[in-house]
Motif scaffolding. Sequence first.
Motif, PDB file in Angstrom:
ATOM      1  N   ASN A  48       0.905  -1.209   0.142  1.00  0.00           N
ATOM      2  CA  ASN A  48      -0.057   0.030   0.093  1.00  0.00           C
ATOM      3  C   ASN A  48       1.053   1.352   0.087  1.00  0.00           C
ATOM      4  O   ASN A  48       0.148   2.473  -0.005  1.00  0.00           O
ATOM      5  N   ARG A  49       2.068   1.208  -0.010  1.00  0.00           N
ATOM      6  CA  ARG A  49       3.087   2.367   0.201  1.00  0.00           C
ATOM      7  C   ARG A  49       4.473   2.131  -0.211  1.00  0.00           C
ATOM      8  O   ARG A  49       5.023   0.897  -0.158  1.00  0.00           O
ATOM      9  N   LEU A  50       5.320   3.244  -0.315  1.00  0.00           N
ATOM     10  CA  LEU A  50       6.502   3.390  -0.518  1.00  0.00           C
ATOM     11  C   LEU A  50       7.038   4.026   0.585  1.00  0.00           C
ATOM     12  O   LEU A  50       6.594   4.979   1.137  1.00  0.00           O
ATOM     13  N   GLU A  51       7.885   3.658   1.381  1.00  0.00           N
ATOM     14  CA  GLU A  51       8.535   4.138   2.871  1.00  0.00           C
ATOM     15  C   GLU A  51       9.885   4.483   2.576  1.00  0.00           C
ATOM     16  O   GLU A  51      10.554   3.341   2.614  1.00  0.00           O
ATOM     17  N   ILE A  52      10.305   5.497   3.037  1.00  0.00           N
ATOM     18  CA  ILE A  52      11.498   5.927   3.066  1.00  0.00           C
ATOM     19  C   ILE A  52      11.957   6.470   4.393  1.00  0.00           C
ATOM     20  O   ILE A  52      11.377   7.422   4.722  1.00  0.00           O
ATOM     21  N   THR A  53      12.954   5.652   5.162  1.00  0.00           N
ATOM     22  CA  THR A  53      13.493   6.119   6.391  1.00  0.00           C
ATOM     23  C   THR A  53      14.827   6.726   6.333  1.00  0.00           C
ATOM     24  O   THR A  53      15.649   6.218   5.973  1.00  0.00           O
ATOM     25  N   SER A  54      14.950   8.027   6.898  1.00  0.00           N
ATOM     26  CA  SER A  54      16.309   8.386   7.014  1.00  0.00           C
ATOM     27  C   SER A  54      16.925   8.691   8.470  1.00  0.00           C
ATOM     28  O   SER A  54      15.889   8.876   9.188  1.00  0.00           O
ATOM     29  N   TYR A 109       1.689   6.884  -0.356  1.00  0.00           N
ATOM     30  CA  TYR A 109       0.676   5.878  -0.429  1.00  0.00           C
ATOM     31  C   TYR A 109       0.343   5.393  -2.082  1.00  0.00           C
ATOM     32  O   TYR A 109       0.130   6.252  -2.735  1.00  0.00           O
ATOM     33  N   ARG A 110       0.401   4.310  -2.347  1.00  0.00           N
ATOM     34  CA  ARG A 110       0.305   3.739  -3.630  1.00  0.00           C
ATOM     35  C   ARG A 110      -1.304   3.733  -4.003  1.00  0.00           C
ATOM     36  O   ARG A 110      -2.066   3.721  -3.028  1.00  0.00           O
ATOM     37  N   GLY A 111      -1.573   3.849  -5.233  1.00  0.00           N
ATOM     38  CA  GLY A 111      -3.008   3.856  -5.718  1.00  0.00           C
ATOM     39  C   GLY A 111      -3.048   3.959  -7.001  1.00  0.00           C
ATOM     40  O   GLY A 111      -2.095   4.515  -7.885  1.00  0.00           O
ATOM     41  N   GLN A 112      -3.995   3.654  -7.837  1.00  0.00           N
ATOM     42  CA  GLN A 112      -4.127   3.813  -9.168  1.00  0.00           C
ATOM     43  C   GLN A 112      -4.066   5.134  -9.692  1.00  0.00           C
ATOM     44  O   GLN A 112      -4.578   6.207  -8.990  1.00  0.00           O
ATOM     45  N   VAL A 113      -2.969   5.626 -10.600  1.00  0.00           N
ATOM     46  CA  VAL A 113      -2.807   6.945 -11.113  1.00  0.00           C
ATOM     47  C   VAL A 113      -4.153   7.357 -11.852  1.00  0.00           C
ATOM     48  O   VAL A 113      -4.647   6.481 -12.741  1.00  0.00           O
ATOM     49  N   GLU A 114      -4.533   8.628 -11.592  1.00  0.00           N
ATOM     50  CA  GLU A 114      -5.686   9.126 -12.363  1.00  0.00           C
ATOM     51  C   GLU A 114      -5.672   9.173 -13.711  1.00  0.00           C
ATOM     52  O   GLU A 114      -4.434   9.802 -14.253  1.00  0.00           O
ATOM     53  N   GLY A 115      -6.521   8.462 -14.528  1.00  0.00           N
ATOM     54  CA  GLY A 115      -6.410   8.597 -15.917  1.00  0.00           C
ATOM     55  C   GLY A 115      -5.535   7.496 -16.374  1.00  0.00           C
ATOM     56  O   GLY A 115      -5.308   7.404 -17.804  1.00  0.00           O
ATOM     57  N   ALA A 116      -5.103   6.632 -15.655  1.00  0.00           N
ATOM     58  CA  ALA A 116      -4.084   5.704 -16.258  1.00  0.00           C
ATOM     59  C   ALA A 116      -4.765   4.428 -16.248  1.00  0.00           C
ATOM     60  O   ALA A 116      -5.774   3.947 -15.573  1.00  0.00           O
TER      61      ALA A 116
END
Length: 493
Positions: free
Chosen positions: A311-317, A388-395
């Motif tokens: 459901n997401r891309l997570e980047i921890t610094s 958060y991942r999700g369908q790109v609008e118009g894609a």
Amino acid sequence: MTIEEILAGESKNVEFKESLPEKSIKYMKSVVAFANGTGGKIIFGISDKTREVVGFGKEDVFEKMDAIANAVSDSCEPAIIPDITLQTVDGKTVIVAEISEGRQRPYYIKALGREGGVYVRVAGTTRLADGYMVKELMFEGSNRYFDQSLCAGMTVTEEEIDALCRAMKEQAIKNAHNEGQKALVKDVGRQQLRSWGVLIERDGKEYPSNAYAILTGRGGLHVATQCGVFKGTTKAVFVDRREYTGPLWEQIEEAFQFVLRNIHLGASIVGIYRQDIYEIPPDAIRELIINAMVHRSYLDHGTIQIAVYDNRLEITSPGKLPMGQTLERMKEGYSKIRNEALAHAFSYMNLIEHWGSGIPRIIDRVKAAGLREPEFIGGEVDLRINIYRGQVEGAVDMDEFNNAFKMPDTISKVPDRTAEMPDTIESLPKNEQEQQIYKYVLKTGLITTDKAVELLGVKQRRARAILLNMVESNYLRKEGAARSTVYVKNTER
């Protein structure tokens, strides 16, 4: 202090005490923690468990205020001067001791010494600072940068310095957005590296700083980027895991490509042609990775972690936010440089543009793609950013797209109709190799340099030259930068 704020409970910047403890150390830890952080308030006269307003009697409230002021003055080093006031809450008198963000860090409890008396706030609690965090506070308090400090035990040769200069120039050219920006790239030499703090001159000899070690991936500093793909929304089950080391610009590219390989690719349909679209804008992904590299704490021996969940891309610094920085200010574009030498080097290599503009630009790109605004979490020990991942609008999802056309799994493009088009409809380039590329773009919507290499069977330099020639002759238009560069049909032709 309002009833609503009290009901919200203790937080990163607020702590309750039902009474004035006999032993001041019970609240002095929070005093130094607030001074080492972004400041805060200790409210005496409110129960920390029930949030009941207990208050103090008028006959001894001023005596208690003096006791708090004296305890803070006697117990803390460097000196902390709290702002102590009275406030009426729910008809009762409470004492508010407000501690401002300190500039002479680290603050600590005298009786415990600097080794055991430095405290910080983490998730609304007061904790003893780790060794790396004490060093971080010391650099902040002395207005110095860790990356500009001498890298202990490391030496460097003239050949190695020259190799770094050449590599940085190559990156600057590769990351340029256009030919005009490429033409502005100048050689970088020793003097420039010294002025940035990548090199340090002592007694006529050049020594590497921590920035040199970090940039090149050498010098005993374990600088790595960990990437993983996980099934579901937790780290319970991992699908793939990688760790990248070496020069920072290589880690950036490898991590970027890892993410692209593991997120969905959709398509925008224009007529009979398809434009490939990633579910998360590639420029935003790359900029987040770069931002983590240049702003993380290198005193913290942790690694940047990039995780792809369902459901997401997570980047921890790793590392707390620098002194004076907050999540809110960061999202507004306020820049607080933690690694000044690295920031200069990244700017030269066209990895960052205007300091402070990166986060607002990322937010805008993600929202423009039809996704929810990125989520920013933490800042006290590390910084975590979720897209958060999700369908790109118009894609169109590629699985649905391919199934709709009943195409084999090995093919991910629309039927080839360019062969049915006479040259009078779509004027083709005269060169045979350019014709191959142009037909491919008409079929798929775009082409990359790597795909051109595969399609033509030529070396990358030759493929890039052909693509750029097609840009100049207005057959193609270049979009993106560096490895995220793609070539699309020039609709103005």
